[in-house]
Enzyme design. Structure first.
Site, PDB file in Angstrom:
ATOM      1  N   ILE A  93       4.903  -6.352   7.381  1.00 23.83           N
ATOM      2  CA  ILE A  93       5.720  -5.283   7.950  1.00 23.83           C
ATOM      3  C   ILE A  93       7.150  -5.391   7.440  1.00 23.83           C
ATOM      4  CG2 ILE A  93       6.603  -4.268  10.099  1.00 23.83           C
ATOM      5  CD1 ILE A  93       4.178  -5.606  11.513  1.00 23.83           C
ATOM      6  N   CYS A  94       7.690  -4.278   6.980  1.00 26.53           N
ATOM      7  CA  CYS A  94       9.079  -4.226   6.528  1.00 26.53           C
ATOM      8  C   CYS A  94       9.886  -3.401   7.529  1.00 26.53           C
ATOM      9  CB  CYS A  94       9.171  -3.599   5.136  1.00 26.53           C
ATOM     10  SG  CYS A  94      10.881  -3.429   4.540  1.00 26.53           S
TER      11      CYS A  94
END
Length: 199
Positions: A93-94
């Site tokens: 996840i960014c």
């Protein structure tokens, strides 16, 4: 053999207390999973928000704490496959909260999971980890919506009593328990038949 650095054990009670607080005062659409054997195993099931292609899905999310935590931000990971601009194909996840906006003095698990849930509502295609999803989101939203909804239906929605998660693996404790009970009953019946034959 070089021993890998470990997370400061003094953080254990802090993490446990934060998880318990979330369980007592839940985040809407986020269900914490408390592992009594390992408080550093931080996982939650996030409900797909309404009016998004993820609606109806349940997405298992995990936080991985580095040895330097909280000086270094944790990594967010979706174990449930999802088509999203800010989630890589591996599930990474960014989000800025876990990147440049991380504050080692002011952090909370509640805030992290709230931000990840909001990411499902409002993606940031400008900083995509999944370039294909980001490009579709920007250039052909309808196609992006269809693709994301399809993957949600395959991997994140209950089907025939099973929840499909991760890499299309059927995970359902109830089904496993029923299968074990059936196997036990069959074994008993077979043993009884053998005993009757001996008589």
């Amino acid at each position: 053999m070089i021993q890998e650095p470990q997370i400061n054990p003094q953080l254990g009670p802090v993490i446990a207390k934060q998880i318990q607080n979330i369980i007592k005062q839940p985040i809407d659409g986020v269900h914490m999973i408390f592992n009594e054997q390992d408080v550093f195993d931080i996982q939650a099931d996030i409900e797909g928000p309404v009016d998004t292609p993820f609606q109806g899905g349940i997405f298992r999310c995990k936080l991985i704490l580095p040895p330097q935590f909280p000086q270094v931000a944790p990594k967010g990971l979706f174990n449930t496959k999802i088509f999203h601009p800010n989630v890589s194909e591996k599930g990474e996840i960014c989000v800025n909260t876990l990147k440049k906006d991380w504050n080692p003095l002011q952090w909370s698990l509640k805030n992290i999971f709230e931000v990840i849930k909001c990411l499902l509502i409002v993606p940031f295609p400008e900083s995509s980890l999944n370039e294909e999803a980001g490009k579709l989101f920007m250039e052909n939203y309808d196609e992006y919506f269809k693709r994301a909804k399809l993957l949600t239906s395959i991997y994140a929605i209950k089907q025939d009593g099973n929840v499909l998660k991760g890499n299309n693996q059927n995970i359902n404790d109830d089904v496993d328990k029923k299968n074990k009970l059936t196997q036990t009953q069959q074994k008993k019946e077979n043993d009884q038949k053998k005993w009757l034959k001996r008589i």
